[in-house]
Design a protein around this motif. Structure first.
Motif, PDB file in Angstrom:
ATOM      1  N   LEU A   1       0.812  -1.206   0.000  1.00  0.00           N
ATOM      2  CA  LEU A   1       0.000   0.000   0.000  1.00  0.00           C
ATOM      3  C   LEU A   1       0.850   1.261   0.000  1.00  0.00           C
ATOM      4  O   LEU A   1       0.530   2.234  -0.659  1.00  0.00           O
ATOM      5  N   GLY A   2       1.920   1.265   0.764  1.00  0.00           N
ATOM      6  CA  GLY A   2       2.772   2.444   0.920  1.00  0.00           C
ATOM      7  C   GLY A   2       3.564   2.331   2.202  1.00  0.00           C
ATOM      8  O   GLY A   2       4.095   1.266   2.517  1.00  0.00           O
ATOM      9  N   HIS A   3       3.600   3.433   2.967  1.00  0.00           N
ATOM     10  CA  HIS A   3       4.361   3.465   4.218  1.00  0.00           C
ATOM     11  C   HIS A   3       3.586   4.252   5.269  1.00  0.00           C
ATOM     12  O   HIS A   3       2.738   5.074   4.930  1.00  0.00           O
TER      13      HIS A   3
ATOM     14  N   TYR B   1      -0.506   7.511   7.265  1.00  0.00           N
ATOM     15  CA  TYR B   1      -0.456   6.390   6.336  1.00  0.00           C
ATOM     16  C   TYR B   1      -0.410   6.995   4.931  1.00  0.00           C
ATOM     17  O   TYR B   1      -1.389   7.578   4.472  1.00  0.00           O
ATOM     18  N   CYS B   2       0.715   6.898   4.282  1.00  0.00           N
ATOM     19  CA  CYS B   2       0.953   7.473   2.965  1.00  0.00           C
ATOM     20  C   CYS B   2       0.758   6.351   1.944  1.00  0.00           C
ATOM     21  O   CYS B   2       1.547   5.409   1.886  1.00  0.00           O
ATOM     22  N   VAL B   3      -0.322   6.432   1.131  1.00  0.00           N
ATOM     23  CA  VAL B   3      -0.786   5.295   0.343  1.00  0.00           C
ATOM     24  C   VAL B   3      -0.824   5.616  -1.152  1.00  0.00           C
ATOM     25  O   VAL B   3      -1.242   6.709  -1.552  1.00  0.00           O
ATOM     26  N   ASN B   4      -0.401   4.657  -1.962  1.00  0.00           N
ATOM     27  CA  ASN B   4      -0.515   4.776  -3.415  1.00  0.00           C
ATOM     28  C   ASN B   4      -1.983   4.678  -3.816  1.00  0.00           C
ATOM     29  O   ASN B   4      -2.667   3.728  -3.421  1.00  0.00           O
ATOM     30  N   SER B   5      -2.472   5.618  -4.627  1.00  0.00           N
ATOM     31  CA  SER B   5      -3.852   5.543  -5.119  1.00  0.00           C
ATOM     32  C   SER B   5      -4.108   4.259  -5.887  1.00  0.00           C
ATOM     33  O   SER B   5      -5.199   3.684  -5.819  1.00  0.00           O
ATOM     34  N   VAL B   6      -3.112   3.802  -6.632  1.00  0.00           N
ATOM     35  CA  VAL B   6      -3.260   2.578  -7.437  1.00  0.00           C
ATOM     36  C   VAL B   6      -3.561   1.377  -6.549  1.00  0.00           C
ATOM     37  O   VAL B   6      -4.201   0.426  -6.987  1.00  0.00           O
ATOM     38  N   SER B   7      -3.148   1.415  -5.294  1.00  0.00           N
ATOM     39  CA  SER B   7      -3.393   0.307  -4.354  1.00  0.00           C
ATOM     40  C   SER B   7      -4.824   0.309  -3.820  1.00  0.00           C
ATOM     41  O   SER B   7      -5.211  -0.632  -3.141  1.00  0.00           O
ATOM     42  N   LEU B   8      -5.566   1.369  -4.114  1.00  0.00           N
ATOM     43  CA  LEU B   8      -6.866   1.550  -3.484  1.00  0.00           C
ATOM     44  C   LEU B   8      -8.041   1.438  -4.456  1.00  0.00           C
ATOM     45  O   LEU B   8      -7.921   1.769  -5.630  1.00  0.00           O
ATOM     46  N   GLY B   9      -9.158   1.010  -3.894  1.00  0.00           N
ATOM     47  CA  GLY B   9     -10.449   1.117  -4.536  1.00  0.00           C
ATOM     48  C   GLY B   9     -11.299   1.998  -3.638  1.00  0.00           C
ATOM     49  O   GLY B   9     -10.826   2.465  -2.591  1.00  0.00           O
ATOM     50  N   PHE B  10     -12.541   2.233  -4.007  1.00  0.00           N
ATOM     51  CA  PHE B  10     -13.394   3.083  -3.168  1.00  0.00           C
ATOM     52  C   PHE B  10     -14.815   2.572  -3.179  1.00  0.00           C
ATOM     53  O   PHE B  10     -15.357   2.251  -4.240  1.00  0.00           O
ATOM     54  N   GLU B  11     -15.443   2.488  -2.003  1.00  0.00           N
ATOM     55  CA  GLU B  11     -16.861   2.153  -1.841  1.00  0.00           C
ATOM     56  C   GLU B  11     -17.557   3.402  -1.329  1.00  0.00           C
ATOM     57  O   GLU B  11     -17.304   3.842  -0.212  1.00  0.00           O
ATOM     58  N   LYS B  12     -18.406   3.969  -2.162  1.00  0.00           N
ATOM     59  CA  LYS B  12     -19.140   5.165  -1.777  1.00  0.00           C
ATOM     60  C   LYS B  12     -20.111   4.823  -0.644  1.00  0.00           C
ATOM     61  O   LYS B  12     -20.745   3.764  -0.662  1.00  0.00           O
ATOM     62  N   GLN B  13     -20.183   5.704   0.360  1.00  0.00           N
ATOM     63  CA  GLN B  13     -21.075   5.485   1.480  1.00  0.00           C
ATOM     64  C   GLN B  13     -22.513   5.694   1.032  1.00  0.00           C
ATOM     65  O   GLN B  13     -22.818   6.660   0.334  1.00  0.00           O
TER      66      GLN B  13
END
Length: 158
Positions: free
Chosen positions: A130-132, A145-157
């Motif tokens: 994810l990052g560091h 928590y410094c995270v790569n966007s490419v590592s993430l998805g998103f679930e809209k609330q």
């Protein structure tokens, strides 16, 4: 010359004491996915970052300026990692969060690459990079928590 090994041992202990140390995490079940399956499942960029511990260029990620309410998930397995209310602008070029959505969803490991001492964060379920995490965050947790966007998805609330 007999004291030289003791000197090296003491020096190693001193360096260890001055470094950041990863916190222990839960024992979430790992996904039994082969590298061939990961290559088929992920895009080239996702595979490079999640499986080969790459990093996206700063200020280029789709979630850097993202402000919707919901959950940021692991792009590899869909595990919820961060809630949108823990996101903040750290001006570092990557999405930053001050806490994981619940204890144990993120694994921390010492990272000694590039001549630096950092704490790598990975998804505890699939092992995706994810990052560091750094201890210089501006909120009460003191974490960033410094995270790569490419590592993430998103679930809209909803």
């Amino acid at each position: 010359m007999k004291s030289f090994p003791y000197f090296l041992f003491a020096l190693a202990l001193a360096f260890q004491a001055c470094s950041q140390t990863p916190k222990s995490t839960s024992s979430m079940d790992k996904l039994p996915v082969t590298e061939a399956e990961w290559k088929a499942r992920l895009s080239e960029d996702e595979y490079y970052i999640l499986r080969q511990k790459g990093t996206e260029r700063p200020y280029t990620g789709k979630f850097l300026m993202h402000n919707e309410e919901g959950y940021y998930t692991c792009r590899g397995c869909g595990t919820r990692l961060f809630k949108s209310d823990s996101k903040f602008d750290s001006h570092c070029g990557w999405p930053s969060f001050d806490k994981e959505v619940k204890a144990g969803v993120i694994k921390e490991t010492a990272d000694l690459t590039l001549g630096m001492r950092r704490i790598e964060i990975t998804c505890a379920k699939c092992g995706g990079h994810l990052g560091h995490v750094f201890d210089d965050g501006p909120t009460e947790t003191g974490l960033r928590y410094c995270v790569n966007s490419v590592s993430l998805g998103f679930e809209k609330q909803k």
